[in-house]
Enzyme design. Structure first.
Site, short mmCIF file in Angstrom:
data_model
loop_
_atom_site.label_atom_id
_atom_site.label_comp_id
_atom_site.label_asym_id
_atom_site.label_seq_id
_atom_site.Cartn_x
_atom_site.Cartn_y
_atom_site.Cartn_z
N PHE A 193 0.80 -1.23 0.00
CA PHE A 193 0.00 0.00 0.00
C PHE A 193 0.82 1.27 0.00
O PHE A 193 0.31 2.35 0.29
CB PHE A 193 -0.99 0.02 1.17
CG PHE A 193 -1.72 -1.27 1.36
CD1 PHE A 193 -2.47 -1.81 0.33
CD2 PHE A 193 -1.67 -1.96 2.56
CE1 PHE A 193 -3.14 -3.01 0.48
CE2 PHE A 193 -2.34 -3.16 2.73
CZ PHE A 193 -3.08 -3.68 1.69
N GLY A 234 0.72 -9.38 -2.95
CA GLY A 234 -0.48 -10.15 -2.61
C GLY A 234 -1.54 -9.94 -3.68
O GLY A 234 -2.67 -10.41 -3.55
N GLY A 274 -3.65 -1.02 -9.57
CA GLY A 274 -3.40 -1.08 -8.14
C GLY A 274 -4.02 0.05 -7.36
O GLY A 274 -4.46 -0.13 -6.23
N GLU A 275 -4.03 1.22 -7.92
CA GLU A 275 -4.43 2.39 -7.12
C GLU A 275 -5.81 2.93 -7.46
O GLU A 275 -6.49 3.49 -6.61
CB GLU A 275 -3.41 3.54 -7.29
CG GLU A 275 -2.01 3.08 -7.60
CD GLU A 275 -0.99 3.27 -6.49
OE1 GLU A 275 -1.24 4.04 -5.55
OE2 GLU A 275 0.07 2.65 -6.58
N LYS A 313 -9.73 -12.17 -12.80
CA LYS A 313 -10.06 -12.49 -11.41
C LYS A 313 -9.22 -11.67 -10.43
O LYS A 313 -9.74 -11.01 -9.53
CB LYS A 313 -9.84 -13.99 -11.16
CG LYS A 313 -10.33 -14.46 -9.81
CD LYS A 313 -10.03 -15.93 -9.58
CE LYS A 313 -11.00 -16.82 -10.34
NZ LYS A 313 -10.71 -18.26 -10.10
MO1 MOS Z 1 1.57 2.64 -4.15
S1 MOS Z 1 0.90 4.05 -2.81
O1 MOS Z 1 2.45 3.70 -5.23
O2 MOS Z 1 2.66 1.67 -3.32
#
Ligand code: MOS
Length: 733
Positions: free
Chosen positions: A234, A461, A698-699, A627
């Site tokens: 994160f 993960g 991811g973000e 998935k």
């Molecule tokens: Mo993400 S906040 O760029 O690890």
């Protein structure tokens, strides 16, 4: 037989649920001893004395490292600060100054964890306290310009404001938030002569190597960093923090391998946080909703030792086709630990202000909030003045609005009810840039008919193991079960930080290219081999299908991939590739986009808010695994619910301590807080972005969620809450 794009189960799923996957703190080494970090209990001042002797006499204690006996590091340990993305000024016991509460000030090493913890609790520290600056409200008068984020001007914002049909002028705030992955930071350090091996929970093995080598004045190749599994990152594990170097220092001084696990309470200070923001947003539009001006002034905070900026205003520069835009960031220095990247740094916080202000603007003009967004859709990047490599935002709006049933929304606040609750429907736009960095990979075709693929990347993960296995399998012509992908080791070809949603976009092209090179090498070996049924075939007439080398023109002419390797003596066929972004970044603007719709149910008497459902749609290039992609986007949305309703770090202004530095009082959504989440990803073909057409996911999942929920809460209650989190007390007064 393309497996890329298919919803393959996680290849690391079975090791994880059976406990075979070893996270950093699970590793053990012969002679391992345990280190516990001691942190300051004042927010500012000097350490006058530490009575280590008392502590050293306690059972099992081997070593107490303090600023009074710690070995001197070159440049006082500040060398590590030159390392990019790992550049935090660390607390390495090189001086006695305390800059914030919970700062590392000592390390206790003992035979068992319990002994180390016990001794650490007893370590007597004498301070000379000084006045700390803790109150953002007071400090904001002295806010300064950041060193490296300029103010921005496009057009004439003041001119645009004049003659607008409606102007929203409001202040939105977001609190400090702390990362708390299930796996806290942890480091195992072992020295073998001048060679250092670190097992470290990190998003960036190469960054740890560089920073630790710099701190000790060592050559980077003397440091090996291993991290096969990360229990959540994160952003906080994207940087190298004090405990990593301290673990190595303790191991050297103790003459034993050392394990140091950061305690849960120590997650609140020495390893970064999302800083609080105060965002002044001015949005002006013509009667038909056309934006005339946007102004976004952000005041946020950093530590007194180092600048880190939550660039919340960036999103306002580029999301909408507004001709007149002015943005600004200012920083207040506080006696807190240096903040850092937290999922969608900048966009997560900035979208709350911008997307709430647009909701307010739509209501003021009597327009539908979605229609207002569509009217101001940016067909090209309004800041860079470049075409987008691809953009499916219109389709995302249409798709999510339809599945959500946005058309049934009665725009009047407090007008909709169900089951005795006030129903609120709100929406927001999401966006996140598509980053890419240089990366390398290695592919080895083995005599047993399998492939070993390696890249020094990380899997937080979220699916790196799985999608790289898929990419390699397709590029090689092997079923995924015969591909083993390994990552998380500086001994492997280098890869970038797993941050900024860039792992797939960076590493997949390298894996694909290395696999293609290995495959070609194998085909050459086969056609040059008179014993092969493919002997003498033109290279382009040979393909690999499901592990068989065969002729395109006559598939009956075939042999297993392993056959030519065996005949050549069994030596693996190997190839490497390094890839990097090219000039396409100068000709295209690259972003993922999405639309988020939220329905809340609010108890009219109690103010209790439940998120009934979230429907979101994203355009994020090509998905390598539907998935894992959906899981990741859902995770981002769940975090967005937490940002909207739960999360807040409570800094005690008297002491500088975090008052809720634990997972009982630092609230995050649990299953009961999360309603139905429905995610779709629209098909998006992007020929420019990289060889695989992928954007990061991811973000973006967290972006816009807090605004959509805040807008839904307003729609339900008629109460506009502009400071997060939206707790029920803010609805009741
Ligand atoms: Mo993400 S906040 O760029 O690890």
């Amino acid at each position: 037989m393309s497996v890329t794009g298919s919803p393959l189960d996680r290849v690391d799923g079975i090791p994880k649920v059976t406990g075979r996957a070893r996270y950093t703190a699970d590793h053990t080494l012969a002679g391992l001893v345990h280190a516990v970090m001691v942190t300051s209990t004042i927010a500012r001042g000097e350490i006058v004395a530490i009575d280590a002797a008392a502590c050293e006499r306690m059972p099992g204690v081997r070593l107490v490292l303090t600023p009074f006996n710690a070995p001197h590091l070159p440049k006082g340990g500040k060398a590590a600060a030159d390392v990019p993305t790992a550049g935090h000024i660390m607390s390495l016991l090189q001086d006695t100054t305390v800059h914030y509460n919970n700062q590392p000030i000592a390390v206790v090493v003992a035979d068992t964890l319990e002994q180390a913890r016990d001794a650490a609790r007893c370590l007597p520290v004498q301070y000379r306290p000084a006045d700390a600056v803790l109150d953002f409200a007071q400090g904001r008068a002295r806010a300064r310009k950041p060193d490296d984020a300029g103010d921005s001007h496009r057009g004439d914002a003041d001119g645009g404001l004049r003659g607008a049909a409606a102007v929203i002028d409001a202040v939105y705030t977001t609190p400090m938030e702390n990362h708390n992955p299930m796996e806290p930071h942890a480091t195992l350090a072992a020295w073998d002569g001048d060679q250092l091996t670190l097992y470290d929970a990190t998003q960036y093995v190469t960054g740890v190597r560089k920073a630790v080598a710099a701190a000790f004045g060592m050559a980077p190749d003397k440091v090996r960093v291993i991290c096969p599994y990360v229990g959540g990152g994160f952003g906080c594990k994207g940087s190298v923090w004090s405990h990593v170097v301290l673990a190595a220092m303790a191991a050297r001084q103790a003459g034993r391998p050392v394990r140091l696990v950061v305690e849960r309470t120590q997650m609140f200070g020495p390893v970064g946080a999302r800083p609080l923001t105060e965002q002044h947003l001015v949005a002006a539009a013509a009667q038909d909703g056309t934006l005339r001006a946007l102004r976004h002034d952000v005041i946020t905070c950093t530590s007194t030792v180092e600048e880190w900026l939550e660039s919340a205003a960036l999103i306002t520069r580029r999301l909408y086709a507004c001709p007149n835009v002015q943005t600004r960031h200012r920083l207040v220095e506080l006696n807190i630990g240096t903040p850092t990247f937290m999922r969608a740094p900048g966009e997560a916080t900035g979208s709350f202000a911008l997307e709430c202000a647009l909701d307010e603007l739509a209501e003021r003009l009597g327009l539908d909030p979605l229609a207002l967004r569509l009217r101001n859709h940016a067909d090209t990047d309004p800041e860079k003045q470049l075409p987008f490599s691809s953009k499916s935002l219109r389709e995302c709006y249409r798709d999510a609005a339809e599945r959500f049933g946005w058309a049934q929304r009665d725009p009047a606040p407090r007008s909709m009810r169900a089951d005795g609750k006030l129903v609120g429907l709100g929406m927001s736009t999401a966006t996140y840039p598509t980053y890419r960095s240089a990366a390398s990979a290695m592919v080895r075709l083995l005599a047993d008919g399998t492939a070993l693929v390696r890249s020094g990347s990380q899997d937080l993960g979220t699916g790196t193991y799985t999608v790289m296995t898929q990419v390699a399998a397709d590029a090689l012509g092997l079923p995924p079960a015969r591909v083993r992908f390994e990552l998380g080791d500086t001994a492997f070809p280098g890869a970038p930080v797993s941050g900024g949603s860039q792992s797939v976009a960076s590493v997949a092209p390298a894996v694909q290219q290395a696999a293609a090179a290995a495959r070609l090498r194998l085909i050459r070996l086969a056609v040059a081999d008179t014993a092969s049924p493919l002997s003498g075939a033109p290279l382009e007439d040979v393909e690999i299908v499901d592990g068989w080398l065969q002729r395109r023109s006559d598939p009956a002419q075939r042999e297993p991939m392993s056959a030519p390797i065996h005949r050549a003596g069994g030596r693996a066929v190997e190839a490497r590739a390094s890839t990097k972004p090219g000039k396409e970044r100068q000709t295209y603007s690259m972003h993922a986009f999405g639309a988020v719709f939220a329905e809340v149910r609010v108890d009219p008497e109690l103010g209790e808010i439940r998120v009934h459902r979230v429907v979101a749609s994203y355009g994020a290039g090509r998905l390598l695994n539907r998935k894992t992609a959906h899981s990741q986007l859902m995770g981002g949305i769940v975090w967005g619910i937490g940002m909207a309703l739960h999360e807040k770090t409570e800094l005690d202004l008297a002491t500088g301590r975090v008052a809720n530095a634990n997972l009982a009082e630092y609230h995050i959504p649990v299953n009961a807080d999360v309603g139905a989440i429905e995610v779709t990803v629209v098909d998006e073909d992007d020929p420019h972005i990289n060889a695989l057409g992928t954007k990061g996911i991811g973000e973006i999942g967290i972006v816009g969620v807090a605004a959509a929920i805040a807008n839904a809460v307003y729609h339900a209650t008629g109460r506009r809450v502009r400071d997060l989190p939206i707790t029920l007390d803010k609805l009741l007064d």
